[in-house]
Design an enzyme around this catalytic site. Sequence first.
Site, PDB file in Angstrom:
ATOM      1  N   GLU A 146     -45.447  37.654  23.095  1.00  0.00           N
ATOM      2  CA  GLU A 146     -44.949  38.991  23.415  1.00  0.00           C
ATOM      3  C   GLU A 146     -44.922  39.089  24.933  1.00  0.00           C
ATOM      4  O   GLU A 146     -45.960  38.940  25.587  1.00  0.00           O
ATOM      5  CB  GLU A 146     -45.843  40.084  22.838  1.00  0.00           C
ATOM      6  N   ASP A 201     -52.194  37.778  14.982  1.00  0.00           N
ATOM      7  CA  ASP A 201     -51.917  38.411  16.267  1.00  0.00           C
ATOM      8  C   ASP A 201     -53.121  38.172  17.181  1.00  0.00           C
ATOM      9  O   ASP A 201     -54.213  38.676  16.911  1.00  0.00           O
ATOM     10  CB  ASP A 201     -51.713  39.916  16.023  1.00  0.00           C
ATOM     11  N   ASP A 212     -50.223  38.627  22.094  1.00  0.00           N
ATOM     12  CA  ASP A 212     -50.056  39.941  22.702  1.00  0.00           C
ATOM     13  C   ASP A 212     -49.951  39.856  24.227  1.00  0.00           C
ATOM     14  O   ASP A 212     -50.755  39.169  24.874  1.00  0.00           O
ATOM     15  CB  ASP A 212     -51.272  40.802  22.318  1.00  0.00           C
ATOM     16  N   HIS A 257     -44.379  48.149  15.877  1.00  0.00           N
ATOM     17  CA  HIS A 257     -45.360  49.226  15.788  1.00  0.00           C
ATOM     18  C   HIS A 257     -45.508  50.001  17.095  1.00  0.00           C
ATOM     19  O   HIS A 257     -46.277  50.955  17.149  1.00  0.00           O
ATOM     20  CB  HIS A 257     -46.711  48.630  15.387  1.00  0.00           C
ATOM     21  N   ASP A 258     -44.836  49.567  18.152  1.00  0.00           N
ATOM     22  CA  ASP A 258     -44.896  50.274  19.436  1.00  0.00           C
ATOM     23  C   ASP A 258     -43.632  51.090  19.691  1.00  0.00           C
ATOM     24  O   ASP A 258     -43.460  51.642  20.780  1.00  0.00           O
ATOM     25  CB  ASP A 258     -45.028  49.270  20.592  1.00  0.00           C
TER      26      ASP A 258
HETATM   27  O1  TEU Z   1     -47.871  45.962  23.528  1.00  0.00           O
HETATM   28  C1  TEU Z   1     -47.524  45.637  24.844  1.00  0.00           C
HETATM   29  C2  TEU Z   1     -46.543  46.557  25.399  1.00  0.00           C
HETATM   30  O2  TEU Z   1     -45.565  46.197  25.956  1.00  0.00           O
HETATM   31  C3  TEU Z   1     -46.925  47.962  25.260  1.00  0.00           C
HETATM   32  O3  TEU Z   1     -47.775  48.230  26.296  1.00  0.00           O
HETATM   33  C4  TEU Z   1     -45.816  48.877  25.352  1.00  0.00           C
HETATM   34  O4  TEU Z   1     -45.362  48.899  26.664  1.00  0.00           O
HETATM   35  C5  TEU Z   1     -46.455  50.133  24.948  1.00  0.00           C
HETATM   36  O5  TEU Z   1     -46.408  50.159  23.561  1.00  0.00           O
HETATM   37  C6  TEU Z   1     -45.916  51.307  25.625  1.00  0.00           C
HETATM   38  O6  TEU Z   1     -44.863  51.867  24.938  1.00  0.00           O
HETATM   39  C7  TEU Z   1     -48.914  45.272  22.956  1.00  0.00           C
HETATM   40  C8  TEU Z   1     -49.166  45.780  21.559  1.00  0.00           C
HETATM   41  O7  TEU Z   1     -48.030  45.543  20.777  1.00  0.00           O
HETATM   42  C9  TEU Z   1     -49.542  47.227  21.632  1.00  0.00           C
HETATM   43  O8  TEU Z   1     -49.682  47.794  20.361  1.00  0.00           O
HETATM   44  C10 TEU Z   1     -50.821  47.341  22.413  1.00  0.00           C
HETATM   45  O9  TEU Z   1     -51.152  48.682  22.595  1.00  0.00           O
HETATM   46  C11 TEU Z   1     -50.713  46.674  23.787  1.00  0.00           C
HETATM   47  O10 TEU Z   1     -50.106  45.386  23.711  1.00  0.00           O
HETATM   48  C12 TEU Z   1     -52.087  46.448  24.353  1.00  0.00           C
HETATM   49  O11 TEU Z   1     -52.734  45.460  23.619  1.00  0.00           O
END
Ligand code: TEU
Length: 579
Positions: free
Chosen positions: A260, A108, A210, A333-334
């Site tokens: 992403e 990642d 990311d 994970h988000d």
């Molecule tokens: O996530 C990007 C993203 O779209 C997130 O900001 C999402 O909108 C957020 O989880 C709000 O619900 C990536 C990673 O997957 C995330 O874990 C990180 O926090 C983020 O980028 C910043 O690096």
Amino acid sequence: MDLQEFFSEEQDRYWWKNAVIYHIYPRSFMDANGDGIGDLQGIIQKLPYLAELGVDAVWMGPVFDSPHVDNGYDVRNYRSIDPMFGSDRDMADLIDAAHAHGIKVLLDLVLNHSSDQHAWFQASAASREGEYADYYIWRDPAQDGGPPNSWKAVFGGPAWTWVEARQQYYLHLFSPQQPDLNWEHPALRSELTEIANFWIERGADGFRMDVINFISKAQDFPELEERGVHGVFIDGPRMLEFLQEFRAGLIDQDVVLVGETPGVTAEAARAYTDPENKALDMVLTFEHLEVDQIPGSKWEPRSWQPADLMKVLADWQTLTAEPRWHALYMSNHDQPRVVSRYGNDGTYRYESASALAVLWYLQRGTPIVYQGDEIGMRNFPIQGYNDLSDLESRNAWESMEDEGLPREEILRRIRRVARDNGRTPMQWTGEKHAGFTEADAPWYPLNPDSSEWNAESQAQSENGRSLLQFYQQLLILLKDEVFRSGDFTLLGGGSTWTAYQRRSAGETAIVVVNLSDECLEPEIFSSALPTAPENCELLLCNYMEGSSSVEAGTGAAFGAASGELRPYEARVLYYRSGS
Ligand code: TEU
Ligand code: CA
């Protein structure tokens, strides 16, 4: 080169079109050294589990040196492993061990921003002079001394923070501890390419990148009310150029690049994934994770029905049709757990989790399975603020409190979508802490249902309702040619069900899914299905075991399809055409 050599080389090159990727959230996967946090040795221990499941590649969340303000999405050093996860040696061992199991490794890369503790930022913040001065996005204050514009950060507060030493503001689209890197600066760009090459030399087979569509910003930094976000910081002016340059600089052109891309427009996604552009191989889009919430406001729910969800999925199937490719994922994970979000995590937990997997992964694209979805892990029973570990949900709780929302309402919203839901440790066994750790306290508590819902019990189960065993069957099935290369057509759908078709030369597969708690009479869905030929077979059904109304391979599958669909029943029908 003869034709056969040509084809096998093509197959090697595009291995990811025939692969299932498993997404690991390292701190919650497996703890090998008993400190309560998942680690690289833990992943090595579980490679046989992944091989058995039928996984061809893993994507690991960031394991690089980090202060962990955002759980590793704030990188302090891109070239070394965080001691929390292990050593550089462990990473080398992991890559070797994975390859020995026939499993590729995707890392990642978080290249839109770094940690504020990265040496580059420390130098950049200290002075307007020197090598790193332009590595980040610095702007003078506005007339009134305030920030250059009123952009807000994703995790709350303004997107600009003042630094005394420079007498300037820096941009951070996420938290203040995650300053955005300045991709306009050529030296920074080549530095980032070298980081990717560093890991390719060490055996990485690809990267998940990311928030990659945020890297190019409109240099006039306008107010968003005027111009909107697109072309400003999402899918900005130099996106394609930056991606192409990055790819061209890689020492191996065949590594897979999964971008992403939150909020990506259809047009931009098509540009990034057009093979002729040599940019990305596939993108992770988000619209399918927004059908249940008010656009732009993840905390506020809205009602949805299966047809809405399938429409979003089907539209992306069309947008990424040949010669493009797509990534198929249900959660990460988000996100909250998919069975809690789009299924029924009570009465129909096995049925709905399996139905969703069928619906999702038999589309055209590369399936990405998020750890724990294959055993039906569900949302964590969050009781209050103290159960939150994630900075986003803590900030959101605080700001909803400031807005004066009643506690029950805050709790309801948080429970529905907090990122903590998807980050609880993996449930391996029915033992203490589900076999995840031998520590007294894991970094985050196990979901209390782990004594019942865990990988071990599902591997051993003989009751015909093991989600893990169902996943194994499904992951084998989706390697069939019709699912790898067939066209996608949406057949229909409504408030309770949906159906689509995959078709390749001489083969047709039909996927019919009931996404409701009710039995559906055939009148509701059968007119959407094509007429059944004699030789139609039932390839897969999540009610297969102990089923009375459906028999596999009897040639009566459409007969079966015209029988009622039980709650969350999913059927995959197949026939050869022209026979
Ligand atoms: O996530 C990007 C993203 O779209 C997130 O900001 C999402 O909108 C957020 O989880 C709000 O619900 C990536 C990673 O997957 C995330 O874990 C990180 O926090 C983020 O980028 C910043 O690096
Ligand atoms: Ca550990």
